[in-house]
Design an enzyme around this catalytic site. Structure first.
Site, PDB file in Angstrom:
ATOM      1  N   ASP A  34     -13.270   9.862  22.837  1.00  0.00           N
ATOM      2  CA  ASP A  34     -14.049   9.073  23.789  1.00  0.00           C
ATOM      3  C   ASP A  34     -14.373   9.951  25.001  1.00  0.00           C
ATOM      4  O   ASP A  34     -14.011  11.125  25.030  1.00  0.00           O
ATOM      5  CB  ASP A  34     -13.314   7.782  24.175  1.00  0.00           C
ATOM      6  CG  ASP A  34     -11.975   8.031  24.856  1.00  0.00           C
ATOM      7  OD1 ASP A  34     -11.762   9.134  25.412  1.00  0.00           O
ATOM      8  OD2 ASP A  34     -11.127   7.107  24.845  1.00  0.00           O
ATOM      9  N   SER A  35     -15.040   9.382  25.978  1.00  0.00           N
ATOM     10  CA  SER A  35     -15.485  10.192  27.120  1.00  0.00           C
ATOM     11  C   SER A  35     -14.306  10.794  27.885  1.00  0.00           C
ATOM     12  O   SER A  35     -14.401  11.927  28.373  1.00  0.00           O
ATOM     13  CB  SER A  35     -16.372   9.374  28.052  1.00  0.00           C
ATOM     14  OG  SER A  35     -15.693   8.218  28.495  1.00  0.00           O
TER      15      SER A  35
END
Length: 76
Positions: A34-35
């Site tokens: 994920d980010s």
């Protein structure tokens, strides 16, 4: 050399085996990053190689190969 160091960083952040990581591996689709994971990987790259990756360049990193190219261009 950059690839092996990068494999270590990715494996540590994402808790995956280094042999799962190739130049064509994508961070999001293949590794489920994920980010926040990607941010941690980029921070690890910057620390390991003593470089700075601009945000615009970081946003272009999709595959492990993209990251290796960023490292090489920043080191030259």
């Amino acid at each position: 050399m950059e690839f092996e160091k990068l494999q270590g960083i990715i494996a540590e952040v994402l808790n995956v085996e280094t042999d799962e990581i190739t130049m064509d591996t994508t961070f999001v689709d293949d590794l489920g990053a994920d980010s926040l994971d990607i941010f941690q990987i980029i921070m690890g790259i910057e620390e390991e190689f003593d470089i700075e990756i601009p945000n615009e360049a970081a946003e272009q990193i999709v595959t492990v190969g993209d990251a290796v190219e960023q490292i090489k261009s920043a080191c030259n």
